[in-house]
Design a protein around this motif. Sequence first.
Motif, PDB file in Angstrom:
ATOM      1  N   PHE A 100     -29.192  -4.638 -91.404  1.00 35.11           N
ATOM      2  CA  PHE A 100     -28.592  -3.615 -90.548  1.00 35.11           C
ATOM      3  C   PHE A 100     -29.082  -3.729 -89.105  1.00 35.11           C
ATOM      4  CE2 PHE A 100     -28.198  -0.606 -94.441  1.00 35.11           C
ATOM      5  CZ  PHE A 100     -26.966  -1.150 -94.777  1.00 35.11           C
ATOM      6  N   GLU A 101     -30.337  -4.097 -88.945  1.00 34.71           N
ATOM      7  CA  GLU A 101     -30.945  -4.200 -87.607  1.00 34.71           C
ATOM      8  C   GLU A 101     -30.685  -5.541 -86.941  1.00 34.71           C
ATOM      9  OE1 GLU A 101     -35.025  -3.379 -88.403  1.00 34.71           O
ATOM     10  OE2 GLU A 101     -34.690  -1.244 -88.829  1.00 34.71           O
ATOM     11  N   MET A 102     -30.045  -6.442 -87.648  1.00 34.02           N
ATOM     12  CA  MET A 102     -29.773  -7.777 -87.114  1.00 34.02           C
ATOM     13  C   MET A 102     -28.668  -7.719 -86.061  1.00 34.02           C
ATOM     14  SD  MET A 102     -28.397 -11.092 -89.268  1.00 34.02           S
ATOM     15  CE  MET A 102     -26.684 -10.494 -89.261  1.00 34.02           C
ATOM     16  N   PRO A 103     -28.842  -8.351 -84.919  1.00 34.32           N
ATOM     17  CA  PRO A 103     -27.781  -8.382 -83.908  1.00 34.32           C
ATOM     18  C   PRO A 103     -26.498  -8.976 -84.493  1.00 34.32           C
ATOM     19  CG  PRO A 103     -29.832  -9.197 -82.981  1.00 34.32           C
ATOM     20  CD  PRO A 103     -30.061  -9.046 -84.453  1.00 34.32           C
ATOM     21  N   GLY A 104     -25.397  -8.285 -84.300  1.00 29.19           N
ATOM     22  CA  GLY A 104     -24.119  -8.773 -84.796  1.00 29.19           C
ATOM     23  C   GLY A 104     -23.752  -8.297 -86.183  1.00 29.19           C
ATOM     24  N   ALA A 105     -24.609  -7.470 -86.814  1.00 26.03           N
ATOM     25  CA  ALA A 105     -24.291  -6.954 -88.145  1.00 26.03           C
ATOM     26  C   ALA A 105     -23.037  -6.087 -88.073  1.00 26.03           C
ATOM     27  CB  ALA A 105     -25.465  -6.142 -88.682  1.00 26.03           C
TER      28      ALA A 105
END
Length: 445
Positions: free
Chosen positions: A156-161
């Motif tokens: 969820f915290e990953m860029p682009g999720a």
Amino acid sequence: MKIVKKVLTAAVAVTMISSMAACGSSSDSSDSAGSIYFLNNKPEIANSMKALAKEYTKETGVKFTVETAASQTYEQTLKSELSKSQPPTLFQVLGQVGLENWKDYAANMSDTEMYKQLTDKSLALKLNGSSEVQAVPVVSETYGIIYRKDLLQKYFEMPGASITDVKDINSFSALKTVADQIQANKSKLGLKGAFTSMGFDASTSWRWNTHLASIPLAYEFAKDKVTKQPATIKGTYLKQFKAITDLYIKDSTVKASELSGKTMNDALSDINTGAAVFFQNGSWAWPDLQSGGLKADQIGVLPIYMGIPGETNYGMSTGSETFWTVNKQAPEASQVATKKFLKWLITSDYGRKTWADTMGFTTSFKTFTGKYETDNPIMKAAEEYQKEGKKNVNWAFLYDPSDEYKTNLSDSMLQYVQGTGNWESVKTAFVNGWATEYKTAQENQ
């Protein structure tokens, strides 16, 4: 004279045997008091059940044997054990179909404390036309897609999720989006794959041929208002069954070619060590997750979405497969001893604590309240879906016509996964195989 000696010798022998029996009646009363032999169908509780039996013998002096059938062999093992001179006094039937199969051994359980303490007596099983209760549900269980909250949060915290809240994973499309993105970014996330391995070893193949296959069948039965074992099925949602199968094998911790030998221990290792986010399994897996070091607040569960119309209105697949029955062909004293154990199990502190905490079961009995309520997070997740108004997905696999049906379905799926077979063969095993095995079962009755 020889005749007299023989008579005297026989008389002395009888006297000695009687005397020995009298001397041993207080210390070795297993024959008169009866004994218990339980044939267990749940490998995951084998050790816990043996410990429970040991404690019961310590408290009561009653001999208690526990044997566990190997995974996927319970019906064959039960058939073999019931034919022996010392058969199980307590065994499980797998739903109404199972009771019909073993009705000649099912004692009347209407007088047992286990039946009297049921919160819903309608859950007990009776033979058609009978007023007697022959089988009582032992536990309420549920299954779905277990996930690691901490690992999903990393996605969820990953860029682009594309999705940033678990509440938005409420359809197959959303599940596939998340799984595909996790798989594409597994190295960045420190994972081996989105899903744990779904192996075809006997210890885990039931996740394919029984639990996953039950989902499309449950929706088919709901659509067609099926309420008893049908002679044939349609395979209405096989397209959706294929979709979830493809997702599991594509977004896995291992290559499809490796799945034939992967075991349940491999899958547990994937989820416990943090190699994967998602793990299809049920409430019975909680003790293994705990043993692997996971805490309740790390565990969440999603329904098994596969793109079936209306599935967003449903929660997890919840029911009871395991119904206990007492063997009416066992010695009367052993039947009585077995019924006394069942009472002890659901009323004693040790029995209830072991059942609810050590084994993590949710029961259907009035005696399991307060401190005896399970802390199993998988069961609690199912309850949350129900509170939200979601319906349970029924356990359609309770209608499966035979173990052979499941084996053939599993074999066809493995061939598809490995590329040595096609989905049409899976369809044949799923639909035509049902009709064939149903007919065979009816002919053998």
